[in-house]
Design an enzyme around this catalytic site. Structure first.
Site, PDB file in Angstrom:
ATOM      1  N   GLY A 218     -12.582 -46.704  19.690  1.00 35.68           N
ATOM      2  CA  GLY A 218     -13.393 -45.580  20.166  1.00 35.68           C
ATOM      3  C   GLY A 218     -14.691 -46.056  20.797  1.00 35.68           C
ATOM      4  N   ASP A 219     -15.395 -45.129  21.456  1.00 30.72           N
ATOM      5  CA  ASP A 219     -16.693 -45.396  22.080  1.00 30.72           C
ATOM      6  C   ASP A 219     -16.628 -46.476  23.155  1.00 30.72           C
ATOM      7  OD1 ASP A 219     -17.784 -43.504  20.351  1.00 30.72           O
ATOM      8  OD2 ASP A 219     -18.122 -45.002  18.790  1.00 30.72           O
TER       9      ASP A 219
ATOM     10  N   LYS B  32     -15.181 -43.795  27.448  1.00 27.90           N
ATOM     11  CA  LYS B  32     -14.180 -42.873  28.018  1.00 27.90           C
ATOM     12  C   LYS B  32     -14.842 -41.726  28.771  1.00 27.90           C
ATOM     13  CE  LYS B  32     -12.567 -42.251  23.887  1.00 27.90           C
ATOM     14  NZ  LYS B  32     -13.328 -43.253  23.147  1.00 27.90           N
ATOM     15  N   GLY B  33     -15.963 -41.231  28.218  1.00 31.16           N
ATOM     16  CA  GLY B  33     -16.677 -40.129  28.858  1.00 31.16           C
ATOM     17  C   GLY B  33     -17.126 -40.522  30.252  1.00 31.16           C
ATOM     18  N   LYS B  34     -17.713 -41.695  30.366  1.00 30.68           N
ATOM     19  CA  LYS B  34     -18.203 -42.149  31.668  1.00 30.68           C
ATOM     20  C   LYS B  34     -17.062 -42.322  32.664  1.00 30.68           C
ATOM     21  CE  LYS B  34     -19.477 -45.872  34.369  1.00 30.68           C
ATOM     22  NZ  LYS B  34     -20.600 -46.414  35.096  1.00 30.68           N
TER      23      LYS B  34
ATOM     24  N   GLY C 251     -17.555 -38.198  20.606  1.00 29.86           N
ATOM     25  CA  GLY C 251     -18.852 -38.072  21.263  1.00 29.86           C
ATOM     26  C   GLY C 251     -18.749 -38.832  22.564  1.00 29.86           C
ATOM     27  N   HIS C 252     -18.657 -38.112  23.666  1.00 27.58           N
ATOM     28  CA  HIS C 252     -18.468 -38.747  24.973  1.00 27.58           C
ATOM     29  C   HIS C 252     -19.735 -38.560  25.803  1.00 27.58           C
ATOM     30  CE1 HIS C 252     -13.790 -38.471  24.609  1.00 27.58           C
ATOM     31  NE2 HIS C 252     -14.354 -39.105  23.611  1.00 27.58           N
ATOM     32  N   THR C 253     -20.311 -39.672  26.212  1.00 26.00           N
ATOM     33  CA  THR C 253     -21.572 -39.621  26.945  1.00 26.00           C
ATOM     34  C   THR C 253     -21.324 -39.749  28.434  1.00 26.00           C
ATOM     35  OG1 THR C 253     -22.431 -40.859  25.071  1.00 26.00           O
ATOM     36  CG2 THR C 253     -23.906 -40.600  26.963  1.00 26.00           C
TER      37      THR C 253
ATOM     38  N   THR D 182     -16.358 -38.966  10.225  1.00 30.11           N
ATOM     39  CA  THR D 182     -17.519 -38.311  10.841  1.00 30.11           C
ATOM     40  C   THR D 182     -17.882 -37.026  10.091  1.00 30.11           C
ATOM     41  OG1 THR D 182     -16.098 -37.032  12.302  1.00 30.11           O
ATOM     42  CG2 THR D 182     -16.868 -39.153  13.147  1.00 30.11           C
TER      43      THR D 182
ATOM     44  N   ARG E 105       1.589 -26.486   7.670  1.00 31.45           N
ATOM     45  CA  ARG E 105       1.949 -25.173   8.214  1.00 31.45           C
ATOM     46  C   ARG E 105       1.133 -24.044   7.604  1.00 31.45           C
ATOM     47  NH1 ARG E 105       7.864 -26.934   7.171  1.00 31.45           N
ATOM     48  NH2 ARG E 105       6.625 -27.887   5.544  1.00 31.45           N
TER      49      ARG E 105
ATOM     50  N   GLN F 204     -11.315 -40.857  20.641  1.00 29.65           N
ATOM     51  CA  GLN F 204     -11.120 -41.979  19.712  1.00 29.65           C
ATOM     52  C   GLN F 204     -10.475 -43.157  20.454  1.00 29.65           C
ATOM     53  OE1 GLN F 204     -10.078 -38.573  18.271  1.00 29.65           O
ATOM     54  NE2 GLN F 204     -12.295 -38.607  18.037  1.00 29.65           N
TER      55      GLN F 204
ATOM     56  N   ASP G 147     -22.274 -55.195  31.786  1.00 27.21           N
ATOM     57  CA  ASP G 147     -23.697 -55.548  31.923  1.00 27.21           C
ATOM     58  C   ASP G 147     -24.328 -55.932  30.584  1.00 27.21           C
ATOM     59  OD1 ASP G 147     -23.142 -52.639  31.578  1.00 27.21           O
ATOM     60  OD2 ASP G 147     -25.288 -52.557  31.200  1.00 27.21           O
TER      61      ASP G 147
ATOM     62  N   VAL H 105     -20.759 -51.153  35.108  1.00 25.01           N
ATOM     63  CA  VAL H 105     -21.874 -52.095  34.951  1.00 25.01           C
ATOM     64  C   VAL H 105     -23.160 -51.373  34.539  1.00 25.01           C
ATOM     65  CG1 VAL H 105     -20.930 -53.878  36.473  1.00 25.01           C
ATOM     66  CG2 VAL H 105     -22.284 -52.018  37.462  1.00 25.01           C
TER      67      VAL H 105
HETATM   68  P1  GDP Z   1     -16.806 -42.706  24.539  1.00 22.70           P
HETATM   69  O1  GDP Z   1     -16.773 -42.076  23.190  1.00 22.70           O
HETATM   70  O2  GDP Z   1     -15.667 -43.626  24.767  1.00 22.70           O
HETATM   71  O3  GDP Z   1     -16.957 -41.711  25.658  1.00 22.70           O
HETATM   72  O4  GDP Z   1     -18.118 -43.608  24.557  1.00 22.70           O
HETATM   73  P2  GDP Z   1     -19.582 -43.181  24.034  1.00 22.70           P
HETATM   74  O5  GDP Z   1     -20.179 -42.226  24.998  1.00 22.70           O
HETATM   75  O6  GDP Z   1     -19.528 -42.779  22.606  1.00 22.70           O
HETATM   76  O7  GDP Z   1     -20.316 -44.575  24.054  1.00 22.70           O
HETATM   77  C1  GDP Z   1     -20.461 -45.307  25.239  1.00 22.70           C
HETATM   78  C2  GDP Z   1     -21.961 -45.509  25.502  1.00 22.70           C
HETATM   79  O8  GDP Z   1     -22.134 -46.522  26.461  1.00 22.70           O
HETATM   80  C3  GDP Z   1     -22.637 -44.286  26.065  1.00 22.70           C
HETATM   81  O9  GDP Z   1     -23.975 -44.259  25.638  1.00 22.70           O
HETATM   82  C4  GDP Z   1     -22.567 -44.509  27.583  1.00 22.70           C
HETATM   83  O10 GDP Z   1     -23.608 -43.869  28.294  1.00 22.70           O
HETATM   84  C5  GDP Z   1     -22.728 -45.999  27.650  1.00 22.70           C
HETATM   85  N1  GDP Z   1     -22.037 -46.659  28.742  1.00 22.70           N
HETATM   86  C6  GDP Z   1     -20.827 -46.365  29.304  1.00 22.70           C
HETATM   87  N2  GDP Z   1     -20.491 -47.294  30.222  1.00 22.70           N
HETATM   88  C7  GDP Z   1     -21.504 -48.180  30.248  1.00 22.70           C
HETATM   89  C8  GDP Z   1     -21.734 -49.406  30.975  1.00 22.70           C
HETATM   90  O11 GDP Z   1     -20.929 -49.847  31.766  1.00 22.70           O
HETATM   91  N3  GDP Z   1     -22.899 -50.070  30.715  1.00 22.70           N
HETATM   92  C9  GDP Z   1     -23.813 -49.624  29.814  1.00 22.70           C
HETATM   93  N4  GDP Z   1     -24.915 -50.337  29.619  1.00 22.70           N
HETATM   94  N5  GDP Z   1     -23.629 -48.479  29.117  1.00 22.70           N
HETATM   95  C10 GDP Z   1     -22.478 -47.792  29.316  1.00 22.70           C
HETATM   96  P1  IMO Z   2     -14.934 -41.130  20.548  1.00 22.92           P
HETATM   97  O1  IMO Z   2     -13.989 -40.143  21.173  1.00 22.92           O
HETATM   98  C1  IMO Z   2     -15.556 -43.947  17.278  1.00 22.92           C
HETATM   99  C2  IMO Z   2     -13.852 -42.893  13.376  1.00 22.92           C
HETATM  100  C3  IMO Z   2     -14.804 -42.573  12.240  1.00 22.92           C
HETATM  101  C4  IMO Z   2     -13.987 -43.084  11.064  1.00 22.92           C
HETATM  102  C5  IMO Z   2     -12.568 -42.695  11.464  1.00 22.92           C
HETATM  103  C6  IMO Z   2     -12.086 -41.377  10.851  1.00 22.92           C
HETATM  104  O2  IMO Z   2     -16.366 -40.842  20.754  1.00 22.92           O
HETATM  105  O3  IMO Z   2     -14.533 -42.535  20.889  1.00 22.92           O
HETATM  106  P2  IMO Z   2     -12.632 -38.831  11.432  1.00 22.92           P
HETATM  107  O4  IMO Z   2     -13.917 -38.075  11.391  1.00 22.92           O
HETATM  108  O5  IMO Z   2     -11.954 -38.847  12.754  1.00 22.92           O
HETATM  109  O6  IMO Z   2     -11.684 -38.431  10.329  1.00 22.92           O
HETATM  110  O7  IMO Z   2     -13.054 -40.363  11.097  1.00 22.92           O
HETATM  111  O8  IMO Z   2     -12.565 -42.582  12.868  1.00 22.92           O
HETATM  112  N1  IMO Z   2     -14.059 -42.090  14.605  1.00 22.92           N
HETATM  113  C7  IMO Z   2     -14.579 -42.575  15.732  1.00 22.92           C
HETATM  114  N2  IMO Z   2     -15.123 -43.776  16.011  1.00 22.92           N
HETATM  115  N3  IMO Z   2     -15.471 -43.029  18.243  1.00 22.92           N
HETATM  116  C8  IMO Z   2     -14.918 -41.818  17.993  1.00 22.92           C
HETATM  117  O9  IMO Z   2     -14.696 -40.900  18.960  1.00 22.92           O
HETATM  118  C9  IMO Z   2     -14.483 -41.527  16.684  1.00 22.92           C
HETATM  119  N4  IMO Z   2     -13.927 -40.446  16.090  1.00 22.92           N
HETATM  120  C10 IMO Z   2     -13.656 -40.813  14.816  1.00 22.92           C
HETATM  121  O10 IMO Z   2     -16.012 -43.266  12.384  1.00 22.92           O
HETATM  122  O11 IMO Z   2     -14.031 -44.482  11.008  1.00 22.92           O
HETATM  123 MG    MG Z   3     -17.969 -41.836  21.508  1.00 23.92          MG
END
Ligand code: GDP
Ligand code: IMO
Ligand code: MG
Length: 431
Positions: free
Chosen positions: A12-13, A16-18, A40-42, A128, A142, A223, A332, A413
């Protein structure tokens, strides 16, 4: 490429949002297919930053059709607040649609998520606490309440009353906490129902119709592969199917509708929550990556655990998702390191493993085997083509591609929309 699935290839993180926001410009529909407000998608456009939990990351293009599919578990309180927040910032949310078939998160799911975590003690999963697991449990048992039920006050009352009988007994007798009042939940949730009613649609039909018309559909995973209920590090996973196959189930399309699957890969690895993480950095590289990458949870604010890129898990992600391409993000963040490490395999006792093991006991004993590449010092955040990247950086990209065996099609980047290098066209983006 009319239908593209975008999945997280790690824990996760990955950004994907970007990447969704970047590709959404050329898509007609953007669809979330699983998870809930644990995501949480930024998205960063210019200097403005948006943190999305339930609304697909295509919403920043005015009028874009954004769908919350049947596979998502929806907390209506979070959704209503998210919509209000976006509207306050002048974002047009008129394109948002919510599936009749999506399941609803109720207050008792959130509380169950908390008390179950407490009960696990040292064995906690680090969820979370958004009620995701308990809501999917009720769906599989169900006894879930769907959006379609929420919109029918009589049906909703009946189902909620039935469920509360069992849940309240559980809260009182097992967890020693106070019961929920049927009337209070009804009053609160029927308010959300009225707010959400205009968005509700048969979203599967909308998506299939769009595909028949040759429109472009982007499926936005939440995720990541290693958090997938079946393919991840069970039980340290989420309760849904983030993998590409989850898009078919959670959006209501057949597998042959999917043309491409893009894995979003962060140029290093992070994990938030508990569970094994073989390439977690134990030295000051961890703090370097956390600080430069601002690695704190978008949803919970927790510091993310950081480590090196692990190509063992990526090869697993290639297989279980059928990845056809990679979007490599946060490249980057690696700038300024003397040496960049890539995990190529695991040392397990006298054996070297190249395939991701199913056993957590084995995984916990795995030591990463690293290949070291020279780092680069040049700022790459303004690069718009591969040629503008320093040679050491390009060598790193090439090596990742070799080890993973799938072409890298996009490179990020920086967090902003314009900080993206299109290596190959996806959806007809300019290369
Ligand atoms: P997601 O859950 O997959 O959408 O990712 P998150 O938003 O939780 O976390 C990614 C973080 O990295 C966010 O704060 C984005 O703004 C940031 N981000 C995404 N791509 C880049 C990148 O190429 N470089 C940098 N420095 N930050 C990035
Ligand atoms: P995005 O979409 C990173 C992790 C939690 C925990 C496990 C189970 O932003 O990438 P849950 O609340 O789903 O039952 O928690 O999964 N987790 C994530 N980690 N990015 C996420 O979403 C996540 N959503 C859940 O931290 O380890
Ligand atoms: Mg996230």
């Amino acid at each position: 490429m009319p239908a593209v699935v975008l999945v997280g290839a790690q824990w996760g993180d990955e950004g994907k949002g970007k990447i969704t926001d970047y590709l959404a410009e050329k898509a007609d529909l953007v669809v979330r297919y699983q998870g809930g407000s644990n995501a949480g998608h930024t998205v960063k456009v210019g200097e403005e930053e948006f943190k999305l939990h339930l609304v697909p990351s295509g919403i920043l293009y005015p009028g874009k059709i954004c769908i919350i599919g049947n596979g998502v578990v929806v907390d209506p309180q979070v959704l209503v607040a998210e919509l209000e927040g976006l509207e306050r910032r002048g974002i047009d949310t008129s394109g948002l649609r919510l599936s009749y078939r999506a399941h609803v998160i109720l207050p008792y799911h959130k509380r169950l998520d908390e008390v179950e975590e407490e009960r696990r003690g040292a064995g906690r999963l680090g969820t979370t606490r958004r009620g995701i697991g308990p809501a999917y449990v009720d769906k599989a048992a169900r006894m879930g309440i769907r959006v379609i039920d929420l919109l029918d006050p009589e049906e909703f009352r009946e189902k909620l009353a039935f469920n509360l009988k069992e849940k309240n007994e559980l809260f009182i007798k097992v967890y020693g906490c106070s019961p929920y009042s049927l009337e209070e939940i009804l009053e609160e949730y029927l308010g959300y129902a009225e707010r959400l009613r205009p968005l509700v649609a048969d979203t599967g039909r909308l998506i299939n119709q769009a595909l028949r018309e040759g429109k472009k559909v982007l499926f936005e995973g939440a995720q990541g592969t290693l958090l997938d209920l079946d393919q991840g590090t069970y039980p340290y996973v989420t309760s849904s199917y983030p993998v590409a196959g989850g898009a078919c189930i959670g959006a209501g399309v057949g597998p042959k509708a999917i043309d491409a699957v893009i894995g979003v890969v962060k140029a290093y690895t992070t994990r938030v929550g508990e569970g094994p993480f073989p390439s977690e950095a134990k030295d000051n590289a961890s703090e370097y990556l956390r600080r430069r990458g601002a690695e704190y949870g978008t949803t919970t604010g927790r510091p993310r655990r950081c480590g090196w890129l692990d190509t063992v898990i990526l090869r697993h992600a290639v297989e279980v998702n059928g990845l056809t391409g990679i979007a490599l993000t946060k490249l980057d963040v690696l700038t300024g390191l003397d040496v960049v490490r890539i995990c190529t395999g695991y040392q397990y006792g006298g054996e070297v493993l190249y395939d991701f093991p199913a056993s957590l006991k084995v995984l916990q004993k795995c030591e990463p085997i690293y290949e070291e590449l020279p780092g680069w010092q040049e700022d790459i955040t303004q690069a718009h083509t591969l040629e503008e990247l320093p040679p050491a950086c390009r060598a790193y990209i090439r090596r990742v591609e070799e080890l993973v065996g799938v072409p890298i099609k996009l490179i990020a980047v920086g967090p902003r929309r314009d900080q993206t290098i299109a290596v190959t066209n996806i959806f007809g983006q300019e290369g």
